[in-house]
Design an enzyme around this catalytic site. Structure first.
Site, PDB file in Angstrom:
ATOM      1  N   LEU A 140       0.809  -1.210   0.000  1.00  0.00           N
ATOM      2  CA  LEU A 140       0.000   0.000   0.000  1.00  0.00           C
ATOM      3  C   LEU A 140       0.846   1.265   0.000  1.00  0.00           C
ATOM      4  O   LEU A 140       0.433   2.293  -0.551  1.00  0.00           O
ATOM      5  CB  LEU A 140      -0.957  -0.005   1.191  1.00  0.00           C
ATOM      6  CG  LEU A 140      -2.151  -0.952   1.059  1.00  0.00           C
ATOM      7  CD1 LEU A 140      -2.981  -0.954   2.335  1.00  0.00           C
ATOM      8  CD2 LEU A 140      -3.028  -0.573  -0.129  1.00  0.00           C
ATOM      9  N   ARG A 176      -0.009   3.964  -2.727  1.00  0.00           N
ATOM     10  CA  ARG A 176      -0.348   5.357  -2.439  1.00  0.00           C
ATOM     11  C   ARG A 176       0.451   6.310  -3.326  1.00  0.00           C
ATOM     12  O   ARG A 176      -0.063   7.353  -3.748  1.00  0.00           O
ATOM     13  CB  ARG A 176      -0.110   5.645  -0.959  1.00  0.00           C
ATOM     14  CG  ARG A 176      -1.190   5.046  -0.080  1.00  0.00           C
ATOM     15  CD  ARG A 176      -0.819   4.964   1.381  1.00  0.00           C
ATOM     16  NE  ARG A 176      -1.923   4.357   2.130  1.00  0.00           N
ATOM     17  CZ  ARG A 176      -1.829   3.855   3.342  1.00  0.00           C
ATOM     18  NH1 ARG A 176      -0.658   3.879   3.979  1.00  0.00           N
ATOM     19  NH2 ARG A 176      -2.871   3.316   3.936  1.00  0.00           N
ATOM     20  N   PHE A 184      -9.713   6.143  -2.069  1.00  0.00           N
ATOM     21  CA  PHE A 184      -9.099   4.813  -2.137  1.00  0.00           C
ATOM     22  C   PHE A 184      -7.609   4.825  -1.806  1.00  0.00           C
ATOM     23  O   PHE A 184      -6.999   5.874  -1.681  1.00  0.00           O
ATOM     24  CB  PHE A 184      -9.388   4.087  -3.453  1.00  0.00           C
ATOM     25  CG  PHE A 184      -9.050   4.798  -4.734  1.00  0.00           C
ATOM     26  CD1 PHE A 184      -8.146   5.823  -4.801  1.00  0.00           C
ATOM     27  CD2 PHE A 184      -9.660   4.404  -5.921  1.00  0.00           C
ATOM     28  CE1 PHE A 184      -7.836   6.446  -5.987  1.00  0.00           C
ATOM     29  CE2 PHE A 184      -9.354   5.011  -7.126  1.00  0.00           C
ATOM     30  CZ  PHE A 184      -8.450   6.032  -7.154  1.00  0.00           C
ATOM     31  N   GLU A 185      -7.060   3.613  -1.620  1.00  0.00           N
ATOM     32  CA  GLU A 185      -5.705   3.409  -1.103  1.00  0.00           C
ATOM     33  C   GLU A 185      -5.534   4.047   0.283  1.00  0.00           C
ATOM     34  O   GLU A 185      -4.474   4.554   0.637  1.00  0.00           O
ATOM     35  CB  GLU A 185      -4.634   3.948  -2.061  1.00  0.00           C
ATOM     36  CG  GLU A 185      -4.651   3.328  -3.439  1.00  0.00           C
ATOM     37  CD  GLU A 185      -4.224   1.877  -3.452  1.00  0.00           C
ATOM     38  OE1 GLU A 185      -3.910   1.326  -2.388  1.00  0.00           O
ATOM     39  OE2 GLU A 185      -4.220   1.291  -4.543  1.00  0.00           O
ATOM     40  N   GLY A 186      -6.608   4.038   1.049  1.00  0.00           N
ATOM     41  CA  GLY A 186      -6.616   4.685   2.365  1.00  0.00           C
ATOM     42  C   GLY A 186      -7.142   6.099   2.235  1.00  0.00           C
ATOM     43  O   GLY A 186      -6.570   6.905   1.492  1.00  0.00           O
TER      44      GLY A 186
END
Length: 384
Positions: free
Chosen positions: A244, A248, A367-369
């Site tokens: 991740l 990111r 998304f991606e956190g």
């Protein structure tokens, strides 16, 4: 307009030139039609794979491009400036290759990685669940050891996954499922897309990025061979979080490309449109707005490149990756919103692409956190 980039090698400059050529030929002419009709661009990812753009950050020995991350991300940005959905899917594919490349055995890499890096099979990332998005430790999807029917061991997978980019289209998925209780009970698998017992829901009805499907998945006791386990049992969250950080950065680059496209559209319009006998770019109020937009794009690019260069040097970059994702995606939301404002009423119509850019920018903050999670990662890094 072409971005004036500081690239590390002449080879990297040639790669950016190739990417621009392919993106202008294959992406720009098709994006409006496919996004409006919400249709998948069949064959496009094969074209990108044949050009070597789907394995740039991975080793040449397995068919990758052997490029530093700072170069790969700038390629991704160029794709995003033409078609954000394709760039995001490319980033997700790169993310899905990470577990095998970083944690797989030599035998696993030799068997599967070349086809993945060549784009012969496209990847999806299957971490989130309906009740477990930002909280990855709350996964419920289970992978239980069982017999494979031939005297060997397999894993029986049962449960639901959510928010899968390329769901139902990908040839493989980096799947994270629970093999034991607790935060150390999640494992990673390289799951074939055609696995019996794996089905996908209808594509989500999204605000943007409509040409590439995002779906849920249902695992109904599907069997995965034991050699589909990547790394050790219980290593899944470590694998997921290491991937991740890279993902990111991919989203930061996509957001920067999207913001650059919005800036370019706004500048072009402001140079052509006249009011009160002058181009609107010559009115200070609008000129200053464009200047702020340009500064935001430049800042986003500098931030993700700083994190990428740290990664390339083998230095810690987790906090910098979160900062890049936060800054670039917030910048994309602001710049695309301001681009609509520059175009006025025309910006609110589908005759110009800036309304689509604005819709596409919103998901980048999620998304991606989510960006709230990025702030949590950054603050925890400061506390340590």
């Amino acid at each position: 307009m072409d971005v004036d980039r500081l690239l590390p090698t002449p080879e990297a400059a040639d790669l950016i030139a190739l990417t621009r050529e392919i993106a202008d030929k294959e992406l720009s002419p098709r994006v409006d039609e496919h996004e409006a009709a919400e249709t998948y661009p069949e064959g496009l990812f094969t074209t990108l794979g044949e050009a070597g753009l789907l394995g740039l950050a991975y080793p040449e020995e397995y068919g990758g491009g052997g490029q530093p991350y700072e170069v790969y991300l700038q390629v991704l940005e160029e794709l995003a400036a033409r078609w954000a959905a394709v760039a995001v899917a490319t980033s997700v594919h790169t993310l899905a290759c990470h577990p095998l490349n970083s944690f797989g055995t030599p035998e696993q890499k030799e068997r599967w990685l070349p086809a993945m890096l060549a784009g012969e099979t496209i990847g999806g990332y299957s971490l989130s669940e309906p009740q477990a998005g930002s909280d990855a430790a709350a996964l419920n999807c289970k992978a239980e050891r069982t017999e494979d029917g031939a005297g060997g061991t397999a894993y029986r997978v049962t449960g639901n996954k959510a928010w899968i980019t390329h769901g139902g289209k990908a040839g493989f998925y980096a799947l994270f499922a629970r093999t034991a209780a607790g935060s150390h009970g999640v494992s990673c698998f390289l799951a074939p897309g055609a696995t019996e017992g794996l089905t996908f829901g209808k594509p989500e009805r999204k605000m943007g990025l409509q040409a590439v499907p995002t779906t849920s998945a249902h695992w109904d006791g599907a069997l995965l061979e034991a050699d589909r386990l990547i790394g050790d049992e219980g290593q899944g969250l470590q694998i997921a979080f290491s991937a991740l950080d890279c993902g990111r950065l991919g989203i930061a680059a996509c957001a920067t490309g999207l913001a650059q496209a919005a800036l370019d559209a706004a500048v072009e319009y402001a140079n052509e449109r006249t009011t009160f006998g002058r181009r609107i770019v010559d009115h200070q109020g609008l000129g200053f707005l464009l200047a702020d937009m340009a500064a935001a794009v430049d800042s986003a690019r500098a931030t993700y490149l700083d994190a990428a260069r740290r990664r390339d040097l083998g230095r810690p970059f987790s906090r910098q990756a979160s900062a890049a994702k936060l800054i670039a995606t917030d910048a994309a939301m602001k710049v695309t919103t301001d681009a609509v404002q520059v175009l006025g009423g025309y910006g609110y119509t589908r005759d110009f692409p800036v309304e689509r850019y604005m819709r596409e920018a919103k998901i980048m903050q999620i998304f991606e956190g989510t960006n709230q999670i990025q702030r949590l990662v950054i603050s925890r890094g400061l506390a340590r």
